[in-house]
Motif scaffolding. Sequence first.
Motif, PDB file in Angstrom:
ATOM      1  N   UNK A 119       0.822  -1.212   0.000  1.00 50.28           N
ATOM      2  CA  UNK A 119       0.000   0.000   0.000  1.00 50.28           C
ATOM      3  C   UNK A 119       0.854   1.260   0.000  1.00 50.28           C
ATOM      4  N   UNK A 120       1.959   1.252   0.755  1.00 53.17           N
ATOM      5  CA  UNK A 120       2.834   2.430   0.782  1.00 53.17           C
ATOM      6  C   UNK A 120       3.483   2.651  -0.580  1.00 53.17           C
ATOM      7  N   UNK A 121       3.939   1.571  -1.212  1.00 56.04           N
ATOM      8  CA  UNK A 121       4.561   1.704  -2.528  1.00 56.04           C
ATOM      9  C   UNK A 121       3.571   2.226  -3.562  1.00 56.04           C
ATOM     10  N   UNK A 122       2.343   1.706  -3.533  1.00 52.58           N
ATOM     11  CA  UNK A 122       1.334   2.189  -4.476  1.00 52.58           C
ATOM     12  C   UNK A 122       1.025   3.658  -4.227  1.00 52.58           C
ATOM     13  N   UNK A 123       0.928   4.051  -2.952  1.00 51.47           N
ATOM     14  CA  UNK A 123       0.663   5.452  -2.631  1.00 51.47           C
ATOM     15  C   UNK A 123       1.811   6.347  -3.093  1.00 51.47           C
ATOM     16  N   UNK A 124       3.038   5.918  -2.879  1.00 52.43           N
ATOM     17  CA  UNK A 124       4.188   6.729  -3.297  1.00 52.43           C
ATOM     18  C   UNK A 124       4.283   6.807  -4.815  1.00 52.43           C
ATOM     19  N   UNK A 125       3.957   5.699  -5.484  1.00 55.41           N
ATOM     20  CA  UNK A 125       3.975   5.728  -6.951  1.00 55.41           C
ATOM     21  C   UNK A 125       2.906   6.680  -7.476  1.00 55.41           C
ATOM     22  N   UNK A 126       1.715   6.611  -6.906  1.00 53.77           N
ATOM     23  CA  UNK A 126       0.659   7.525  -7.340  1.00 53.77           C
ATOM     24  C   UNK A 126       1.039   8.971  -7.023  1.00 53.77           C
ATOM     25  N   UNK A 127       1.719   9.195  -5.894  1.00 53.53           N
ATOM     26  CA  UNK A 127       2.190  10.538  -5.572  1.00 53.53           C
ATOM     27  C   UNK A 127       3.203  11.046  -6.584  1.00 53.53           C
ATOM     28  N   UNK A 128       4.116  10.191  -7.035  1.00 54.29           N
ATOM     29  CA  UNK A 128       5.085  10.586  -8.062  1.00 54.29           C
ATOM     30  C   UNK A 128       4.389  10.890  -9.384  1.00 54.29           C
ATOM     31  N   UNK A 129       3.408  10.082  -9.737  1.00 56.00           N
ATOM     32  CA  UNK A 129       2.643  10.330 -10.971  1.00 56.00           C
ATOM     33  C   UNK A 129       1.902  11.660 -10.887  1.00 56.00           C
ATOM     34  N   UNK A 130       1.289  11.938  -9.738  1.00 55.15           N
ATOM     35  CA  UNK A 130       0.575  13.198  -9.556  1.00 55.15           C
ATOM     36  C   UNK A 130       1.534  14.385  -9.582  1.00 55.15           C
TER      37      UNK A 130
ATOM     38  N   UNK B 184       3.589  19.330 -12.076  1.00 51.49           N
ATOM     39  CA  UNK B 184       4.749  20.100 -12.508  1.00 51.49           C
ATOM     40  C   UNK B 184       4.660  20.482 -13.979  1.00 51.49           C
ATOM     41  N   UNK B 185       3.907  19.720 -14.762  1.00 50.57           N
ATOM     42  CA  UNK B 185       3.770  20.053 -16.177  1.00 50.57           C
ATOM     43  C   UNK B 185       2.678  21.076 -16.431  1.00 50.57           C
ATOM     44  N   UNK B 186       1.893  21.402 -15.397  1.00 48.43           N
ATOM     45  CA  UNK B 186       0.806  22.362 -15.555  1.00 48.43           C
ATOM     46  C   UNK B 186       1.368  23.774 -15.705  1.00 48.43           C
TER      47      UNK B 186
ATOM     48  N   UNK C 258       3.596  22.914  -3.112  1.00 45.42           N
ATOM     49  CA  UNK C 258       2.706  22.750  -1.959  1.00 45.42           C
ATOM     50  C   UNK C 258       1.695  21.629  -2.211  1.00 45.42           C
ATOM     51  N   UNK C 259       1.045  21.648  -3.362  1.00 46.57           N
ATOM     52  CA  UNK C 259       0.051  20.613  -3.683  1.00 46.57           C
ATOM     53  C   UNK C 259       0.698  19.233  -3.736  1.00 46.57           C
ATOM     54  N   UNK C 260       1.903  19.163  -4.265  1.00 44.50           N
ATOM     55  CA  UNK C 260       2.594  17.874  -4.347  1.00 44.50           C
ATOM     56  C   UNK C 260       2.877  17.323  -2.967  1.00 44.50           C
ATOM     57  N   UNK C 261       3.382  18.174  -2.080  1.00 44.63           N
ATOM     58  CA  UNK C 261       3.729  17.707  -0.734  1.00 44.63           C
ATOM     59  C   UNK C 261       2.492  17.306   0.063  1.00 44.63           C
ATOM     60  N   UNK C 262       1.439  18.111  -0.034  1.00 45.85           N
ATOM     61  CA  UNK C 262       0.218  17.773   0.704  1.00 45.85           C
ATOM     62  C   UNK C 262      -0.387  16.467   0.182  1.00 45.85           C
ATOM     63  N   UNK C 263      -0.424  16.305  -1.129  1.00 52.43           N
ATOM     64  CA  UNK C 263      -1.000  15.080  -1.699  1.00 52.43           C
ATOM     65  C   UNK C 263      -0.180  13.855  -1.320  1.00 52.43           C
ATOM     66  N   UNK C 264       1.158  13.976  -1.333  1.00 54.00           N
ATOM     67  CA  UNK C 264       1.987  12.831  -0.950  1.00 54.00           C
ATOM     68  C   UNK C 264       1.784  12.469   0.519  1.00 54.00           C
ATOM     69  N   UNK C 265       1.699  13.487   1.387  1.00 58.26           N
ATOM     70  CA  UNK C 265       1.500  13.218   2.810  1.00 58.26           C
ATOM     71  C   UNK C 265       0.145  12.554   3.053  1.00 58.26           C
ATOM     72  N   UNK C 266      -0.913  13.038   2.387  1.00 62.32           N
ATOM     73  CA  UNK C 266      -2.244  12.449   2.560  1.00 62.32           C
ATOM     74  C   UNK C 266      -2.293  11.021   2.018  1.00 62.32           C
TER      75      UNK C 266
END
Length: 458
Positions: A195-206, A211-213, A223-231
Amino acid sequence: MSGNPLADLTATHTTFGRMLDDLIRDAGGPGFIWQLGVLAGCLLAAWPLARFIVKRLEHHHASSSFSLRFAAASLERAMFPLFGWLLVMAARFALEPMMAISVLRLALVPLFGITSLYFTFYILRRVLSGSGQLHGMLLLVEKVLTTLVWVAMALYVLGLLSDVTVWMETMRFSLGKQKVSLADILMAVVWILLTVLVAMWFGSWLEERLMRSASLDVNLKVVLTRISKALLLLVSLLLSLSLVGIDLTVLSVFGGALGVGLGLGLQKIASNYISGFIILLDRSVKLGDQITVDKYSGTVSQIRTRYTVVRNGDGETLVPNEQLVAQSVQNHSFSNTNVRVATRVQADYAADPETVIMLLAECVRELPRVLQDPAPAAFLVMFADSGIEYEVAVYIADPQNGKLGVQSAMNRAIWRTLREHHISIPYPQREVRVLSASASLQPLDDVSTSPVEVAKSA
């Protein structure tokens, strides 16, 4: 199926553990050659399919970042065993009513294991090499996982996996008021890691998508990246604990201990963490800004959770985020990305100040990296002891490349220009006058000057 799940699992492993015996028994039969032919045909058909997908992946990741290309290498290697496993699985179910399938059933084990292994490597590399660098533990983790997977496949084929499973079920430990087995602990670790690996992978994808926006501010993206990864990490931990049957109310004790720890020993870490979000939200310091804080000066290259990376010609300095919030920070790029570079020089009093000012401004105008708007300018600063002091100032648009090179070029141009126009750069001089010996022997009351007089001259 019996009412005992462990018995069902053991029976299943025992059935599959007979694969080696079935393979030896079928080796003398006529269907053995047909099975080998079907297996070879499936693998030959899987090769062009895998190559087609691999070429598409290589073309898609040709211009991607290092982490994507590094992770894609594992994804590309997984294509051949994946297609081979799918085709062999289809052949197995199609031929099972008509002939023995011991060879196909045995081939499914390594094909599935290798496919799972490469997909795991893909997630690990996406997560652990997201910053563009290889983590030191990544290769070690890959080697350990490879060894474990091959050992598990060998035990599965030899029929020993059921014995190992039963042994782990019998090994029980006390955890509070409950008894847990080694198998339960191992399963909990596997679920948490997955579950942690899947969450971290999804965080990297997000993070890549954010960053491309082009419509979001750079600091807002971070800020959005850090908050989303922590959640995502928090949700994955809570989900994994629920899946393994751990009561989440026990976390209240951990939360209280964590609060006490933050209040006592982790004050600085918490302060730096919060200061990092403050910096990103108020946009006082942004990526690419040229700043000076305390005795450090350079370009902001990264804003991390605990510190900010300031890069200059001498290397990279890690400045704690709290220091950027609590102390005065000189941001040379806060309202304008152009940075002022100045140098001072003295000229002889005999030189006309208007002429000197004009010459100083003109000699630095054509230097590399010097902007014409705002234009270079020279100023009369003060009347010093040895000469008139002037300041020459220019603006550059690329402070990340350093200011010392521009300042050196300005000084050399000023030196050449003043020499060509015969304008001397004065320096302090001292004149020592020694009086005669007879004068030095006179009483002090009769001597109007001291025996040794030091006078300044321009």
